[in-house]
Scaffold this motif. Structure first.
Motif, PDB file in Angstrom:
ATOM      1  N   UNK A 105       0.768  -1.287   0.027  1.00 33.15           N
ATOM      2  CA  UNK A 105       0.026   0.050   0.069  1.00 33.15           C
ATOM      3  C   UNK A 105       0.807   1.469  -0.005  1.00 33.15           C
ATOM      4  N   UNK A 106       0.398   2.300  -0.554  1.00 31.06           N
ATOM      5  CA  UNK A 106       0.798   3.656  -0.431  1.00 31.06           C
ATOM      6  C   UNK A 106      -0.192   4.579   0.381  1.00 31.06           C
ATOM      7  N   UNK A 107       0.524   4.882   1.517  1.00 34.82           N
ATOM      8  CA  UNK A 107      -0.432   5.419   2.490  1.00 34.82           C
ATOM      9  C   UNK A 107       0.133   6.905   3.099  1.00 34.82           C
ATOM     10  N   UNK A 161      -3.572   5.809  -0.254  1.00 38.66           N
ATOM     11  CA  UNK A 161      -3.817   6.041  -1.890  1.00 38.66           C
ATOM     12  C   UNK A 161      -4.033   5.040  -2.687  1.00 38.66           C
ATOM     13  N   UNK A 162      -3.373   3.900  -2.385  1.00 40.41           N
ATOM     14  CA  UNK A 162      -3.588   2.464  -3.213  1.00 40.41           C
ATOM     15  C   UNK A 162      -3.221   1.397  -2.359  1.00 40.41           C
ATOM     16  N   UNK A 163      -3.937   0.191  -2.658  1.00 37.39           N
ATOM     17  CA  UNK A 163      -3.743  -0.875  -2.301  1.00 37.39           C
ATOM     18  C   UNK A 163      -3.607  -1.936  -3.243  1.00 37.39           C
ATOM     19  N   UNK A 218     -13.602  -5.159  -0.778  1.00 36.87           N
ATOM     20  CA  UNK A 218     -13.125  -4.062  -0.130  1.00 36.87           C
ATOM     21  C   UNK A 218     -13.509  -2.710  -0.817  1.00 36.87           C
ATOM     22  N   UNK A 219     -13.449  -2.831  -2.287  1.00 36.57           N
ATOM     23  CA  UNK A 219     -13.833  -1.537  -2.860  1.00 36.57           C
ATOM     24  C   UNK A 219     -15.336  -1.338  -2.956  1.00 36.57           C
ATOM     25  N   UNK A 240     -12.415   1.498  -0.743  1.00 42.59           N
ATOM     26  CA  UNK A 240     -10.990   1.527  -0.582  1.00 42.59           C
ATOM     27  C   UNK A 240     -10.312   1.468  -2.269  1.00 42.59           C
ATOM     28  N   UNK A 241      -9.341   2.091  -2.138  1.00 47.12           N
ATOM     29  CA  UNK A 241      -8.609   2.022  -3.648  1.00 47.12           C
ATOM     30  C   UNK A 241      -7.950   0.729  -3.730  1.00 47.12           C
TER      31      UNK A 241
END
Length: 248
Positions: A88-90, A105-107, A118-119, A124-125
């Motif tokens: 992930x980018x958090x 921002x992304x997973x 999850x989406x 959530x991305x």
């Protein structure tokens, strides 16, 4: 220094006594972090939250790890489906109530059903990805092949004490998300992170650029640690009201 009205950073989880939505374990974790200008991050956050700041900077994290034994409620882990690589980018956030958290921002994850669920449920991305984790002779390599490439290779060192910055980056007890027009906060609890020194040996990444940080992977991270992992319990999402917003 913590701003007035903002909850303090606590290495130990706050007491959460609500019902459990899911349990899981985060294993073989690498924390790569870059210090950035808060003004760069602010436009990427949902309404009602702002960048959390430590020593004048906010931070962007690239965090590859192995999800292990995810289960629903307090039930047993789901075979196969509950164990997979993820990256992930958090970002680090504070909401209008002063509650600290994380915004993803992304997973990227390898289980399509998890990604789709999850989406749909939380907005959530998540993205379905081809990924792998390999370890040899004290070195660990995290690879994402598609849809966006990333390769992180680290050498895991000795245990290290957690300081103020490490606690700021890892002791996060909730997720901020805006979904279907509602501001949500998803609480989580786990034991304090056992951290190890880590040396970054290789970084070839496009996930940061896709998350809105075009040049970040071109320079070394400002902080790198690893962890064998923690056991995590998530509570159910809680709607909260921003000042001036309508009741969800």
């Amino acid at each position: 220094m913590t701003e007035p009205g903002t909850q303090p950073v606590t290495r130990a989880a706050p007491g959460y006594t609500g019902p459990t939505m899911m349990t899981q374990r985060w294993c073989d974790v690498a924390f790569l972090h870059w210090a950035v200008d808060p003004d760069t991050v602010a436009p990427l956050l949902p309404p009602g939250v702002r960048p959390d700041v430590h020593d004048g900077a906010t931070w962007v994290g690239l965090v590859p790890f192995r999800m292990v034994g995810a289960g629903v409620l307090r039930g047993p882990s789901i075979p196969w489906l509950g164990t997979f690589p993820e990256t992930n980018v958090r970002l680090y956030t504070v909401d209008a109530r002063g509650v600290r958290g994380i915004v993803f921002r992304s997973l990227d994850a390898t289980r399509l059903a998890v990604v789709a669920g999850a989406r749909a449920a939380f907005g959530l991305p998540y993205r379905w990805a081809s990924m792998s984790i390999a370890e040899t002779a004290g070195e660990r390599t995290y690879v994402t092949r598609r849809p966006h490439a990333s390769r992180v290779r680290v050498r895991v060192g000795a245990p290290v004490a957690s300081g103020e910055l490490e606690d700021f980056l890892t002791a996060r007890w909730g997720l901020h998300e805006r979904h279907l027009g509602v501001d949500w906060y998803v609480p989580n609890v786990h034991e304090p992170w056992p951290l190890h020194r880590a040396e970054l040996l290789e970084l070839d990444d496009t996930l940061l650029a896709r998350a809105g940080f075009a040049d970040l992977a071109d320079r070394p991270p400002d902080h790198v640690t690893c962890s064998p992992g923690v056991s995590v319990r998530f509570g159910f999402p809680r709607p909260w009201r921003r000042p001036g917003s309508r009741r969800p």
